[in-house]
Design a protein around this motif. Structure first.
Motif, PDB file in Angstrom:
ATOM      1  N   ASP A 211      38.643  51.722  42.189  1.00  0.00           N
ATOM      2  CA  ASP A 211      39.723  50.940  41.576  1.00  0.00           C
ATOM      3  C   ASP A 211      41.067  51.263  42.245  1.00  0.00           C
ATOM      4  O   ASP A 211      41.843  50.360  42.584  1.00  0.00           O
ATOM      5  CB  ASP A 211      39.778  51.233  40.072  1.00  0.00           C
TER       6      ASP A 211
ATOM      7  N   HIS B 149      43.483  48.642  44.338  1.00  0.00           N
ATOM      8  CA  HIS B 149      44.917  48.375  44.166  1.00  0.00           C
ATOM      9  C   HIS B 149      45.608  48.337  45.529  1.00  0.00           C
ATOM     10  O   HIS B 149      46.441  47.478  45.796  1.00  0.00           O
ATOM     11  CB  HIS B 149      45.569  49.438  43.282  1.00  0.00           C
TER      12      HIS B 149
ATOM     13  N   HIS C  83      40.896  41.829  41.177  1.00  0.00           N
ATOM     14  CA  HIS C  83      41.146  42.194  39.787  1.00  0.00           C
ATOM     15  C   HIS C  83      40.956  41.009  38.842  1.00  0.00           C
ATOM     16  O   HIS C  83      40.509  41.185  37.713  1.00  0.00           O
ATOM     17  CB  HIS C  83      42.530  42.816  39.637  1.00  0.00           C
TER      18      HIS C  83
ATOM     19  N   HIS D 153      37.115  49.310  33.346  1.00  0.00           N
ATOM     20  CA  HIS D 153      37.926  48.636  34.362  1.00  0.00           C
ATOM     21  C   HIS D 153      37.540  49.056  35.787  1.00  0.00           C
ATOM     22  O   HIS D 153      37.392  48.217  36.676  1.00  0.00           O
ATOM     23  CB  HIS D 153      39.400  48.943  34.091  1.00  0.00           C
TER      24      HIS D 153
ATOM     25  N   ASN E 160      35.806  46.631  38.784  1.00  0.00           N
ATOM     26  CA  ASN E 160      36.461  46.431  40.073  1.00  0.00           C
ATOM     27  C   ASN E 160      35.615  46.901  41.243  1.00  0.00           C
ATOM     28  O   ASN E 160      35.643  46.310  42.317  1.00  0.00           O
ATOM     29  CB  ASN E 160      37.826  47.117  40.089  1.00  0.00           C
TER      30      ASN E 160
HETATM   31 FE   LIG Z   1      42.694  48.359  38.583  1.00  0.00          FE
END
Ligand SMILES: [Fe+2]
Length: 375
Positions: free
Chosen positions: A190, A194, A259, A273, A277
């Motif tokens: 994750d 980003h 996302h 989460h 991802n």
């Molecule tokens: Fe995230």
């Protein structure tokens, strides 16, 4: 406009950052002048309070679950109103840190959560805010956004305000030793997502590209090590930094299709989460490759996937990267039904605030095809 310095961006960062083994103990000295301290945590991270070296009156609220919803936030706010803190400390992963931001800003004011939804609606903040990360993934400690789930609408309330930035953030790798390998892998991917989604973003900016490169590079060097040996201090510290850089990427640029496609998996399948991802990441990387070939090549090299991508193709190589870290990559193994995929696609496609950031346009059918490939 991609890559141009011409666009003005605003970069918010915590006023002070403490990074390193046992850095958590430094919070006590920094916080010496505060008299009423309110700590937000989970039942697990509450165990770290003793490492913070706090003096003064400390009240603890430790009932924050994995994905915080409105009810959790209201309960935390209520507890803060009883404690009347001059310092709020978030001690946990992204969920805890997100709640801490809002509690610090809203406990003593008139505004409700719904009043502040969206960008720049928070009127101000009088209470100091310290953020102590205990996972490496969200990078929430670095930024000005907070996401709270609205269970009725099945979506997230996103609050964004400069008043949500921390006065001090602490990255102490020791606090992440107990994160299990599967969670380390998913949250680490994750953090990388980003960086990658900001890096290949339609709104990419050279300043943020720099942070993204550093973050992706750290993931390539340290994520497998942190998964293998949770007490590898150097690897854990590297991943905390990667997560922090990812958090910086989220500020002025934010994520894109990856996302957006992960969100329905969180709200409809209740996947964490990071895991959602991780499942989506390789597919969007490969989908965007034709329009972001130079940057994708940099990502592939930083992750050590050059040879593999030449052999097997980018999608297989990137899926292999995640699977080798122990992530179960098939949606079918996470209780998704095939007849849900079209609904997920409609939903993800409608998240325009993220989809519009993607460098390559995606139709609903394109999104559906990605879910199918991940099924
Ligand atoms: Fe995230």
């Amino acid at each position: 406009m991609t890559g141009s310095m011409a666009r003005i961006i605003t970069l918010h960062q915590p006023r002070r950052l403490e990074i390193g083994e046992n850095a958590a103990a430094r919070l006590g000295d920094w916080a010496a002048d505060f008299s009423r301290i309110f700590v937000l945590a989970t039942p697990h991270t509450a165990g770290f309070v003793g490492k913070l070296g706090l003096k003064g009156t400390v009240s603890l609220f430790d009932a924050i679950p994995g994905e915080p919803d409105i009810a959790t936030f209201e309960a935390a706010l209520e507890a803060a109103r009883k404690a009347r803190p001059d310092l709020v400390i978030g001690l946990g992963g992204g969920s805890v840190l997100d709640v801490a931001k809002l509690v610090a800003a809203l406990w003593d004011g008139e505004q409700t959560l719904f009043d502040v939804a969206g960008p720049n609606k928070v009127a101000g903040r009088r209470t100091a805010l310290a953020q102590v990360a205990t996972t490496a993934g969200t990078g929430s400690e670095a930024g000005i956004r907070s996401l709270i789930t609205d269970p009725e609408k099945g979506n997230k309330i996103a609050v964004e305000s400069p008043y949500l930035i921390a006065d001090i953030a602490i990255l102490d790798p020791v606090l992440t030793y107990t994160v299990p390998p599967a969670v380390t892998a998913a949250t680490g991917i994750d953090a990388m997502a980003h960086c990658v989604e900001a890096f290949t973003n339609i709104k990419a900016h050279p300043v943020i590209d720099g942070y993204a490169r550093m973050g992706i590079d750290l993931v390539g060097r340290y994520l497998a090590r942190a998964v293998r040996d949770g007490a590898d201090t150097e690897a854990r510290e590297g991943m905390m930094l990667a997560s922090f850089y990812g958090g910086i990427c989220l500020g002025p640029v934010n994520t894109a299709a990856g996302h957006a496609l992960a969100y329905p998996l969180g709200t409809r399948l209740s996947l964490p989460h990071g895991l959602a991802n991780a499942i989506i990441f390789p597919h969007v990387l490969a989908y965007n490759q034709p329009v972001a070939s130079a940057k994708t090549a940099e990502i592939v090299a930083a992750l050590g996937l050059d040879a593999r991508a030449k052999d097997e193709g980018l999608l297989k190589a990137a899926c292999g990267f995640c699977a080798d870290l122990g992530v179960e990559m098939r949606l079918s193994a996470h209780k998704a039904r095939e007849d849900q995929l079209s609904g997920f696609a409609e939903e993800a496609h409608a998240i325009r605030r993220l989809m519009d950031n993607n460098p390559r346009d995606m139709s609903v059918a394109d999104v559906r095809a990605i879910y199918q490939a991940a099924y």
